[in-house]
Every structure is written in structure tokens, then in C-alpha cells.
Design an enzyme around this catalytic site. Structure first.
Site, PDB file in Angstrom:
ATOM      1  N   GLU A   2     -16.690  -7.352  -4.971  1.00 58.91           N
ATOM      2  CA  GLU A   2     -15.258  -7.081  -4.829  1.00 58.91           C
ATOM      3  C   GLU A   2     -14.463  -8.391  -4.772  1.00 58.91           C
ATOM      4  O   GLU A   2     -13.398  -8.523  -5.372  1.00 58.91           O
ATOM      5  CB  GLU A   2     -14.986  -6.271  -3.547  1.00 58.91           C
ATOM      6  CG  GLU A   2     -15.330  -4.804  -3.648  1.00 58.91           C
ATOM      7  CD  GLU A   2     -14.326  -4.013  -4.487  1.00 58.91           C
ATOM      8  OE1 GLU A   2     -13.347  -4.598  -4.977  1.00 58.91           O
ATOM      9  OE2 GLU A   2     -14.528  -2.797  -4.650  1.00 58.91           O
ATOM     10  N   CYS A  11       0.859  -1.181   0.000  1.00 57.90           N
ATOM     11  CA  CYS A  11       0.000   0.000   0.000  1.00 57.90           C
ATOM     12  C   CYS A  11       0.891   1.225   0.000  1.00 57.90           C
ATOM     13  O   CYS A  11       2.082   1.126   0.299  1.00 57.90           O
ATOM     14  CB  CYS A  11      -0.925   0.009   1.216  1.00 57.90           C
ATOM     15  SG  CYS A  11      -2.247   1.249   1.086  1.00 57.90           S
ATOM     16  N   ARG A  41     -10.967   7.773   3.602  1.00 53.83           N
ATOM     17  CA  ARG A  41     -10.702   6.774   2.560  1.00 53.83           C
ATOM     18  C   ARG A  41     -11.991   6.227   1.910  1.00 53.83           C
ATOM     19  O   ARG A  41     -11.990   5.168   1.301  1.00 53.83           O
ATOM     20  CB  ARG A  41      -9.913   5.601   3.148  1.00 53.83           C
ATOM     21  CG  ARG A  41      -8.599   5.970   3.819  1.00 53.83           C
ATOM     22  CD  ARG A  41      -7.634   4.801   3.799  1.00 53.83           C
ATOM     23  NE  ARG A  41      -6.569   4.855   4.772  1.00 53.83           N
ATOM     24  CZ  ARG A  41      -5.544   5.703   4.760  1.00 53.83           C
ATOM     25  NH1 ARG A  41      -5.456   6.616   3.818  1.00 53.83           N
ATOM     26  NH2 ARG A  41      -4.610   5.643   5.705  1.00 53.83           N
ATOM     27  N   ARG A  54      -3.362   3.576  12.436  1.00 55.66           N
ATOM     28  CA  ARG A  54      -2.840   4.776  11.756  1.00 55.66           C
ATOM     29  C   ARG A  54      -1.812   5.484  12.629  1.00 55.66           C
ATOM     30  O   ARG A  54      -0.899   6.123  12.113  1.00 55.66           O
ATOM     31  CB  ARG A  54      -3.984   5.665  11.305  1.00 55.66           C
ATOM     32  CG  ARG A  54      -4.773   4.933  10.214  1.00 55.66           C
ATOM     33  CD  ARG A  54      -5.944   5.699   9.670  1.00 55.66           C
ATOM     34  NE  ARG A  54      -6.697   4.822   8.761  1.00 55.66           N
ATOM     35  CZ  ARG A  54      -7.863   5.111   8.228  1.00 55.66           C
ATOM     36  NH1 ARG A  54      -8.425   6.272   8.487  1.00 55.66           N
ATOM     37  NH2 ARG A  54      -8.466   4.260   7.428  1.00 55.66           N
ATOM     38  N   LYS A  74     -12.321  -4.714   1.900  1.00 55.96           N
ATOM     39  CA  LYS A  74     -11.776  -3.892   2.976  1.00 55.96           C
ATOM     40  C   LYS A  74     -12.698  -2.702   3.188  1.00 55.96           C
ATOM     41  O   LYS A  74     -12.882  -1.875   2.296  1.00 55.96           O
ATOM     42  CB  LYS A  74     -10.378  -3.422   2.587  1.00 55.96           C
ATOM     43  CG  LYS A  74      -9.713  -2.562   3.640  1.00 55.96           C
ATOM     44  CD  LYS A  74      -8.290  -2.232   3.233  1.00 55.96           C
ATOM     45  CE  LYS A  74      -7.637  -1.319   4.237  1.00 55.96           C
ATOM     46  NZ  LYS A  74      -6.297  -0.916   3.792  1.00 55.96           N
ATOM     47  N   CYS A 121      -0.047   4.243   1.710  1.00 56.61           N
ATOM     48  CA  CYS A 121      -0.389   5.257   2.721  1.00 56.61           C
ATOM     49  C   CYS A 121       0.694   5.469   3.773  1.00 56.61           C
ATOM     50  O   CYS A 121       0.824   6.561   4.316  1.00 56.61           O
ATOM     51  CB  CYS A 121      -1.732   4.932   3.374  1.00 56.61           C
ATOM     52  SG  CYS A 121      -1.765   3.385   4.292  1.00 56.61           S
ATOM     53  N   LYS A 181     -12.026  -7.693   5.968  1.00 59.00           N
ATOM     54  CA  LYS A 181     -11.372  -6.868   6.982  1.00 59.00           C
ATOM     55  C   LYS A 181     -12.221  -5.660   7.288  1.00 59.00           C
ATOM     56  O   LYS A 181     -12.677  -5.029   6.344  1.00 59.00           O
ATOM     57  CB  LYS A 181     -10.009  -6.434   6.425  1.00 59.00           C
ATOM     58  CG  LYS A 181      -9.266  -5.469   7.276  1.00 59.00           C
ATOM     59  CD  LYS A 181      -8.026  -5.008   6.579  1.00 59.00           C
ATOM     60  CE  LYS A 181      -7.465  -3.888   7.435  1.00 59.00           C
ATOM     61  NZ  LYS A 181      -6.441  -3.146   6.763  1.00 59.00           N
TER      62      LYS A 181
HETATM   63  C1  PBG Z   1      -3.066   0.131   4.719  1.00 61.79           C
HETATM   64  C2  PBG Z   1      -3.673  -0.700   5.784  1.00 61.79           C
HETATM   65  C3  PBG Z   1      -4.480  -0.324   6.865  1.00 61.79           C
HETATM   66  C4  PBG Z   1      -4.663  -1.474   7.641  1.00 61.79           C
HETATM   67  C5  PBG Z   1      -3.986  -2.496   6.998  1.00 61.79           C
HETATM   68  N1  PBG Z   1      -3.412  -2.013   5.852  1.00 61.79           N
HETATM   69  C6  PBG Z   1      -5.006   0.983   7.288  1.00 61.79           C
HETATM   70  C7  PBG Z   1      -5.957   1.755   6.504  1.00 61.79           C
HETATM   71  O1  PBG Z   1      -6.503   1.316   5.493  1.00 61.79           O
HETATM   72  O2  PBG Z   1      -6.154   2.904   6.892  1.00 61.79           O
HETATM   73  C8  PBG Z   1      -5.420  -1.542   8.943  1.00 61.79           C
HETATM   74  C9  PBG Z   1      -4.930  -2.573   9.887  1.00 61.79           C
HETATM   75  C10 PBG Z   1      -5.357  -2.407  11.292  1.00 61.79           C
HETATM   76  O3  PBG Z   1      -6.169  -1.517  11.661  1.00 61.79           O
HETATM   77  O4  PBG Z   1      -4.876  -3.199  12.120  1.00 61.79           O
HETATM   78  N2  PBG Z   1      -3.917   0.742   3.834  1.00 61.79           N
END
Ligand code: PBG
Length: 332
Positions: A240, A127, A224, A212, A202, A129, A255
Site C-alpha cells: 500500500e 474522506c 470498513r 466515530r 490505514k 464518511c 495508522k
Molecule cells: C475517516 C477517518 C477516521 C479516522 C481518521 N480519518 C475514521 C475511520 O476510518 O473510521 C480515525 C481517527 C481516530 O480514530 O482518531 N475515514
């Protein structure tokens, strides 16, 4: 002989609950070490001693590659079989270019783990971010995340993880077409044997809050919701999932876990591939906070929450409790 041997009787469910051994004999769902994946936050830092506790996730820390080695050594000794890596870069920029750097945190950690623990399955989160200065999961066009140009960056990240030794890559940015783009890239570069675990379903969840802080990946503006799914949508979760199956995903995911067990069950019944579920940071923090207050029995609720995720249909469970349940022997 009693006279009523042929008369109907009510269901005596308690018969099989009478003793520990009877209960164990008829138990339907059992967790094992093979089900669990432990997430780690690795920092690109010159300080080998770096270990910074994450306030909202008691027991979890950001780690240097060297501190990760020490933690994993212990965890593998306790039976850990798989981990999921998140990287925290030394520098962030608009594109998130450290995400595909050969010297990035995840790349260094992959090499170290494969060298020291060859039997451990190393999965990498793909990812943007954590790496972008604005905290969004892709390239920006104004305030919008631009889908198609982001795919190229995600492909670069996934390829660099595979080159560093990752066993599985796990794209989590929720950009359309990601799985296909990564599959084509890996195949073209000699990595057709590396599976893709897609974060296929997700949700735009507030249960990611503590993560975060842990990954330093909060968006600097907005949210997001234009790429992650609306928590209210179950049918869309199947769309999805099925589109990621079409694109070539090897493992699918739902998730977060506990607030979405209905979705997990629906997805389970719609696909033949292995299915993962992620017990996210907020789920961990809730249980830890209640346990610290003495409001819940820690070990009991951890085991109950993990078992419910498996019962609902998860073959693999990503959980921050993985190390703990193996260390304490709650799961063997
Ligand atoms: C990256 C990502 C996130 C999580 C896993 N990969 C955060 C998000 O989408 O903001 C969350 C994992 C967690 O809360 O334990 N995009």
C-alpha cells in the site's frame, strides 16, 4: 596498575545512566513542537458558541469555526505548528455533497485559520464518511463501496480544501488510486505546490471507536473491512505504501500508531519520503481513562507513547495530546 586491565568485562550500561545530564547527553530520540499535528473536529453550525465535548475523548470537543479560532489562538501561543481538520456537516446525503461545498465546515475553517494564523500549517482530512448519510467512506453500489466513482468525489473535496487555503490534503478513505486522482486534479487546477499526505497504511481498527462518536461517522451497516487493511498484514502495508509513493504521495502514514510500531519501522526502512503516524482516538481514550482512574501517570505515559512512535520511525505525529504537551511544556 591492576593486573586485569586487559581482561574482558561485561557491558556497564548503567555508566551513562548515572545522572540526568548524562542521560540527556546520550538520548537518541527527542520530541519537539515540529513533530506534532493536532486534530480538530469542526462543525458547520450557525451557532458561534457551539462547543460539544466528546464523551469518550475527555478534553476534546466538536467546535464551531469561532470556537476553533479561540482554541487555536491559545495553542499557537503555546507553540502549535500544524493541525488536521475534520468536518461535521449540517446535512448528510448519499453522496456526501457537503464534503466539497465551499460553505462546508472544513472550507470555512481553512479560510479562518489561514487569515488569522498564517504560520500554522493546515492539513485537511479528505474522506466521505463524515458527510454520507450511510457513514461509509465512498459512494455505495448496493452494500458495497464503489471505488472508481468515489475517486471523483474525493477529488472534489481535496480541490475545494486547496481552494479554501489548505496547506496539505490528507486522503483517508482507502480507495485505490486516490493519490493519483487527487494529484492530477490539483495539478490541473493550479495547485501543483500542494502536497498530499496519504493515509497509505490505514488498518480496519477498532481503536477508531471514539473518533466515530466525535466525527459522527460510524457506518450505518457493516464495517470498513472491504477498504481498510486487515490488522494482521504487515507485507501488505508495504504494498500500500509503495503504490502510494508511485502515485505521487509526498508524505506517507501508518495508522493507528502504538499497535503497529513494527509496521511503522518496516515502512520507514522502505521509503525515503517523510512518514507520519496517527495516534488515534482509541489510543488517546485508553491513556486518558487509565490516568483518570489513577492507574497510570498521565504525563509520563503520554510522553512515553509519543516518544516510542518517533523512535519507531515517525517524522510527524498526529496526536490529540499535541495541545496538551505544548501547554504543559512536556514538549517544547
Ligand atoms: C475517516 C477517518 C477516521 C479516522 C481518521 N480519518 C475514521 C475511520 O476510518 O473510521 C480515525 C481517527 C481516530 O480514530 O482518531 N475515514
Amino acid at each position: 596498575m591492576p593486573e586485569n586491565i586487559h581482561s574482558p568485562s561485561f557491558f556497564r550500561g548503567r555508566r551513562l545512566r548515572r545522572t540526568d545530564t548524562l542521560r540527556a547527553l546520550v538520548q537518541e530520540t527527542r520530541l519537539t513542537a515540529n513533530d506534532l499535528i493536532m486534530p480538530y473536529f469542526v462543525v458547520n453550525t450557525p451557532d458561534p458558541g457551539f462547543c460539544k465535548p466528546i464523551e469518550a475523548m475527555p478534553g476534546q470537543s466538536q467546535l464551531s469555526v469561532e470556537q476553533l479560532r479561540l482554541k487555536v489562538e491559545k495553542a499557537v501561543g503555546n507553540g502549535l505548528r500544524a493541525c488536521l481538520l475534520f468536518g461535521i456537516p449540517a446535512h448528510k446525503d448519499e453522496q456526501g455533497s457537503e464534503g466539497w461545498s465551499d460553505r462546508g465546515a472544513v472550507q470555512q475553517a481553512c479560510r479562518m485559520l489561514k487569515e488569522n494564523f498564517p504560520g500554522l500549517t493546515v492539513i485537511t482530512d479528505v474522506c466521505m464518511c463524515e458527510y454520507t448519510s450511510h457513514g461509509h467512506c465512498g459512494l455505495l453500489d448496493g452494500e458495497d463501496v464503489d471505488n472508481d466513482p468515489t475517486l471523483e468525489l474525493l477529488c472534489r473535496c481535496a480541490l475545494s480544501h486547496a481552494q479554501a487555503g489548505a496547506d496539505i490534503v490528507a486522503p483517508s478513505a482507502m480507495m485505490d488510486g486516490t493519490v493519483q486522482a487527487i494529484r492530477v486534479t490539483l495539478d490541473a487546477n493550479g495547485f501543483s505546490h500542494i502536497p498530499i499526505m496519504s493515509y497509505s497504511t490505514k488498518f480496519a481498527s477498532s481503536f477508531y471507536g471514539p473518533f466515530r462518536e466525535a466525527a459522527e461517522s460510524a457506518p450505518k451497516f457493516g464495517n470498513r473491512k472491504s477498504y481498510q487493511m486487515n490488522p494482521a498484514n504487515g507485507r501488505e502495508a508495504l504494498l500500500e505504501t509503495l503504490s502510494d509513493v508511485e502515485e505521487g504521495a509526498d508524505i506517507l502514514m501508518v495508522k493507528p500508531a502504538m499497535p503497529y510500531l513494527d509496521v511503522l519501522r518496516d515502512v520507514r526502512e522502505s521509503i525515503l519520503q517523510p512518514l507520519a503516524s496517527y495516534q488515534v482516538s482509541g489510543e488517546y481514550s485508553m491513556l486518558m481513562a487509565a490516568a483518570a482512574n489513577g492507574w497510570l501517570n498521565k504525563d509520563a505515559v503520554i510522553l512515553e507513547s509519543l516518544t516510542s512512535i518517533k523512535r519507531a520511525g515517525a517524522d510527524l505525529i498526529i496526536s490529540y495530546f499535541s495541545e496538551y504537551v505544548l501547554e504543559t511544556g512536556l514538549v517544547k
